[in-house]
Enzyme design. Sequence first.
Site, PDB file in Angstrom:
ATOM      1  CD  GLU A 439      -2.363   1.311   2.847  1.00 51.03           C
ATOM      2  OE1 GLU A 439      -2.302   0.314   3.583  1.00 51.03           O
ATOM      3  OE2 GLU A 439      -2.996   2.340   3.131  1.00 51.03           O
ATOM      4  CG  ASP A 512      -0.197   1.902   6.370  1.00 50.83           C
ATOM      5  OD1 ASP A 512       0.923   1.359   6.310  1.00 50.83           O
ATOM      6  OD2 ASP A 512      -0.459   3.013   5.876  1.00 50.83           O
ATOM      7  CG  ASP A 514      -4.416   2.749   8.696  1.00 59.30           C
ATOM      8  OD1 ASP A 514      -4.686   1.918   7.785  1.00 59.30           O
ATOM      9  OD2 ASP A 514      -3.807   3.805   8.482  1.00 59.30           O
ATOM     10  CG  ASP A 516      -7.649   4.667   4.704  1.00 60.18           C
ATOM     11  OD1 ASP A 516      -8.901   4.546   4.787  1.00 60.18           O
ATOM     12  OD2 ASP A 516      -7.064   5.684   4.297  1.00 60.18           O
TER      13      ASP A 516
END
Length: 656
Positions: A439, A512, A514, A516
Site C-alpha cells: 500500500e 497499514d 489501520d 484504510d
Amino acid sequence: MAKTYSASMLKVLEGLDAVRMRPGMYIGSTGSRGLHHLLWEIVDNAIDEVANGYARIVRVELHKDGSATVEDDGRGMPVDIHPELGITGVEMIFTRLHAGGKFDHENYSYSGGLHGVGASVVNALSKWLTVDVCTGGGKYRMRFESNYDPAEKKIASGRAVTALERVSATRRHGTRVTFMPDDTVFEETKFNSETVRRRLRELAYLNKSLEIVFVDEREKDEHKREQTFRFEGGIADYVRYLNRDKNALYDSVIMLEGMQEDVRISLALQHTDDYSESIFSYVNNIPTAEGGMHEMGFKAGFTRALNDYARKTGVLKEKDNNLMGEDYREGVTAVLLTFVRNPQFEGQTKGKLGNTEVRPAVEAFVYARMTEYLENLKNQDVAQGIVEKAVKASKVREAARKAKEVARAKNQLEAAPLVGKLSSCTGKKAELNEMFIVEGDSAGGSAKQGRDRRFQAILPIRGKPLNVEKKRIDQVLANEEFRSIITALGTSIGEDFDIKALKYHKVIILSDADQDGAHIRAILLTFFYRYMRPLITEGHVYIGMPPLYRVAKGDKINYAYDDKELSKVTASIGRGYTIQRYKGLGEMDPSQLWETTMNPDNRQLMQVTLEDVAEAERLVTLLMGDKVEPRRDYITTYADFNKVDTFLAQEGKVGK
Ligand code: 28G
C-alpha cells in the site's frame, strides 16, 4: 469361548493404541480441526440415528471443564451381549475400530468418507469418556479412560474402567456421550463456540426438521448460552438465509428433491441481482468446497433444461446459439445436497466428489425435475425471470469478452509501464518467488530497497483499488491496479484463470495496520475471492504483519506485533525503554521493513484460507456489497472492517 474373547479383545485394544500412535491418520490433525473432528464424529452418529428415523433431537453441550456432551433421543446403543465377542454393543462401539457394522456398507450406506471413523477413535483420543444409554426400560452407564500403563510403558487408550452398569429404571430412550479430549494428544483442546454453532446450524439446515440444541456452558452472556436450530424448510430455508442480505429476483425458492439411481438428491436455489454465483454442495452432509461430479451433473442438467425451455418459449430462435451455463447461473445461490454410497473425496482438501456415476444421475434428475418446474404454468414468472437475466448476462459476457481482448492487446502495449511499476525479482523459480502488494508509493519504495531481490518482487498500489463487488468483469479489467496485479501474477482471471502460470507462489498483501489498510486488504481479498479463488484455496495468499511497536533500550531494539507481545517484551527488558507505535509502513526505513516484515527468518505471515465458503460469501456480500443497512448494523456490532480478513485468515495459521 473365553479364550476367543480375550484374544479378539486384545486385538481390539491394540487398535485403540494404534489410533493414539497416529491420530492424524484418523482425524486429520491434532490441531483445532482435529479436536472439532472428535465432536463431529459423535454428532454424526447421533444424526445417523435421526436420519434412520429413530431420533428427533440432538443436544450438544460444551462444559466448563473442557469436555463435551452429545445426546440423542434415539433407540439407545445396544446393551445386550454380542454372542461371539461376549461384550456389549456399547463396548463394541467404543472399543472396536469401525464399530458394530454401523459403518459397514450393507447396513448404513450413506456415512461420509471423512467422518464415520467412529466413536472408538474419539474414545482412544480422550482422557475419559462416559456413555449413558436409556433403552428397554433401563438406564445404563459405562466409563472409559486412557491411563499410563507402567507395565507396557505407554498409555493404554480407551480402556473400560467400569462394566456397563444398569443404574436405574427409565421409560426414556436415547444415548448420551461425554468425553474429555486428551491434552497430551491435542495442541488445542478448547472447542470454538462459533465453529461448533456454525456447523450445527448447517447440519440443521441439511437435515430438515432435525432439532439441534446447542448449549455452551462457558458462555458468559446467558442469552447466548442455549440455542435451538430447527428448520422445517431444510435447504430451502438455508438458501433464504444465505440470500438474506441480497436482493432476490423472485420470492420463491426452487426446491427439487428425490432419488435417481442410488443417489438421494436435494437442490434448492434462488437467483439474486448479483453477478456471481454461489453454489454450496454437500455429499452425505459433508461440504464439498471443491465441487466435483455432483456439481457438474447439476450444472449440466440445469443448463440443458433452461436452454430447452428458452427454445420452447421462443426466447432462443433456431439460428441462436444456446446460452452458457454461467449465464443461467449468474446471481444464483444454490444448495445441492446429495447422499452417495461409498463417496470418494479427492482434491487438495478432500473437498471434491470423485464418483463418476453421480454425475449422470444428478444431471438426469435435475434436467427432468427442472423441466417439470419450468413447464408448470404457476412458475412462468420465475422461469421468465431466470431466462431474461441469462440473456442479459450473455450479452454482458460477449461485451466482456471483447473488452478482455482489448485489454489483452492493451496489456501487451502497456507492458513497458507495468514493468516500471512492478519491481520483479531475479530468480526464475515461481515456487520460491514472492510478490508483495504494498500500500502506497513510499512504503513501496522502502520495500523495493529493503527486499531480497533474488526472490522478492514488489508491486506498489496507489490509493484504494476499485471495490470489485458489484462490478462486472470488464469494469474490473479497466482498473489499472487490478490490471497490474493480473499481469504480474500471470494467471489471468475468472474462467481463464490458470494456476500453472502463477509466477509467485506467495502473494503477500502489505498494508497499514489501520482502517484504510484493512479496507484495502478487504478489497484485494474480495478480488482474489471473486476472480482468482484457487489462489486462496491453494494457499498462495498471505497477509504480511508489520510490527505495531518498536521498543528501544539503548541500542537494543525489539519489535512487538501485538499488545500481548508488547507487554511480554517490556516485562523482559526492565526499566528505561522507549516505545514507538508504528502508524504506517511508511515510518519504517528499508532495513527496518526488511528485518521486521519481509525477512523470512523474522517475519510473521498470516495465510489466507477458505474454511467456510458460505460464511465467506455472506461476509463478502455484506461488507463489500451494496446493501447499506445490514453493513452498518454489522460494522456497528463488530466495529471492525478487519472481519473479512480475520475471517478468511484461519485462526492461528501463522507461518513464515
Ligand atoms: C449421543 C451421541 C451419539 C446411537 C444407536 C443405536 C443403535 C446402534 C447407535 O447400533 C450397532 C449395527 C447394526 C444393529 C441399532 C439400537 C439397532 C437397534 C441401535 C449415538 C446393531 C449399533 N438398537 N444410537 N448404534 N448396530 N447414537 N449418538 O451414537 O445392527 S449409535
